[in-house]
Design a protein around this motif. Structure first.
Motif, short mmCIF file in Angstrom:
data_model
loop_
_atom_site.label_atom_id
_atom_site.label_comp_id
_atom_site.label_asym_id
_atom_site.label_seq_id
_atom_site.Cartn_x
_atom_site.Cartn_y
_atom_site.Cartn_z
N TRP A 22 86.34 42.37 9.94
CA TRP A 22 87.14 42.41 8.72
C TRP A 22 88.36 41.52 8.88
O TRP A 22 88.61 40.99 9.96
CB TRP A 22 87.53 43.84 8.35
N PHE A 29 88.55 42.24 3.23
CA PHE A 29 87.11 42.05 3.16
C PHE A 29 86.52 42.43 4.51
O PHE A 29 87.09 42.12 5.56
CB PHE A 29 86.75 40.60 2.84
N TYR A 78 82.60 43.20 6.86
CA TYR A 78 81.16 42.97 6.95
C TYR A 78 80.58 43.73 8.13
O TYR A 78 81.19 43.80 9.20
CB TYR A 78 80.85 41.47 7.14
N GLY A 124 86.65 36.30 -2.02
CA GLY A 124 86.11 36.52 -0.69
C GLY A 124 87.04 35.93 0.35
O GLY A 124 88.10 35.37 0.01
#
Length: 363
Positions: A43, A58, A60, A242
């Motif tokens: 992140w 964000f 993942y 993003g």
């Protein structure tokens, strides 16, 4: 505002940097955590854009290529990213953004802009520190109302002024510190001992420009069901759609070091242990915008490793040994520390012409 790219905002930024150099320092944070239960997660943290704080959030789930129980199902579906996926997307999207920005300032109207970027591993059998060499191929695919000469000039400017491109082609010192140890591992250049961990197979990513500073990335061999979104902070004319290119690169570095921490924990200590890695770095926009004599690539790259285990069964020297091997075995750390060979090619949809050049390699 050609290509929906706000070049006037960067002109204003250049003026502000001239008035106050602090406005030109952009700092970013990428983090990763390995947990025996949850696996590998990456992140980003808040960014500082000059004197303004940008709340960036964000994260993942990351495919860990070194974790043996992890199968290939996630990779085949394209749903999970590897550390190298993040790294290549960070390099490619930064190059494309520099191209769009430079072209917009020159009056170019872009129809489509894409890149196929590939990391090619060529392991050697030498006994020295440099036991693995890599090549990165960046193929620009552009359709625009520009001559081949102008497009060639713009691609050459990418090689000079793209921060992530210069990070790979220049020699970048990386400081790696372990909480619990008084010292730091400072690694400069490409003297990695990658024989300690498996060398990855070649990796490819495709990156496409959408509009303004927005891009998407996916695995080229698949029909993507979910594309990775890439964007700039609002303070830099983005829409917070993003992570940006620098944040992707720092996440890739943090995730790769965390992956190697798990790999060497198993081999050195016989157990999967929890680790957290934080990577910070900055960009001096004065160099990026050519408003000063500052470096263009990432600067002050600092990687901090933290052991998250509650028990104290492991002695400090054993953990320090794992950290040292993970730092030196990390492929992304090797790529970022550089210098690397970056081959650049341009395919123009208008004429089919192709221009090839090799990225600079520092002495």
């Amino acid at each position: 505002m050609r290509n929906n790219f706000n070049t006037s905002a960067f002109s204003e930024l250049k003026f502000e940097i001239g008035e106050d150099p602090a406005e030109g320092w952009f700092s970013y944070t990428g983090k990763a955590r390995y947990s025996p239960r949850r696996g590998l997660v990456a992140w980003i943290g808040p960014a500082m854009i000059g004197t303004l704080k940008s709340a960036r959030n964000f994260s993942y789930q990351i495919e860990d290529p070194l974790d043996e129980p992890a199968g290939a199902a996630e990779r085949d579906s394209g749903q999970e990213l590897s550390p190298l996926d993040l790294t290549l997307a960070g390099l490619g999207s930064c190059s494309l953004k520099t191209l769009i920005g430079g072209g917009s300032a020159r009056g170019v109207i872009f129809e489509t802009v894409e890149m196929l970027i590939a990391l090619v591993a060529s392991p050697s059998q030498g006994s020295g520190g440099d036991q693995s060499r890599y090549r990165i191929d960046c193929q620009f695919e552009v359709e625009a109302d520009a001559t081949d000469e102008l497009m060639t000039e713009l691609i050459q400017q990418v090689q000079e002024f793209s921060p992530n491109h210069r990070t790979f082609t220049d020699r970048m010192p990386i400081k790696i510190g372990y909480e619990g140890s008084p010292g730091q591992i400072e690694i400069v250049g490409d003297g990695a001992d990658n024989a300690l961990a498996p060398i990855p197979a070649d990796v490819e990513r495709r990156i496409a420009w959408i509009t303004g500073p927005q891009f998407e990335s996916w695995l080229p061999a698949q029909t993507p069901t979910a594309r990775m979104q890439i964007d700039s902070p609002k303070q830099l004319t983005g829409a917070d759609w993003g992570p940006n290119a620098q944040e992707l690169l720092l996440m890739g570095l943090a995730a790769d070091v965390a992956s190697h921490l798990n790999y060497f924990s198993v081999r050195e200590l016989g157990a999967r242990l929890p680790w957290e890695v934080t990577v910070t770095a900055g960009i001096d926009a004065g160099g990026m915008l050519d408003s000063g004599d500052s470096d263009v690539g990432l600067q002050e790259i600092q990687c901090t490793v933290r052991y998250l285990g509650e028990d104290k069964a492991e002695d400090g020297s054993s953990l320090q040994r794992v950290v040292d091997k993970a730092a030196r075995g990390s492929v992304v750390r090797t790529l970022v520390a550089g210098p690397q060979i970056v081959n650049v090619s341009l395919t123009s949809a208008r004429s089919g012409a192709e221009v090839r050049s090799i990225g600079r390699r520092a002495s």
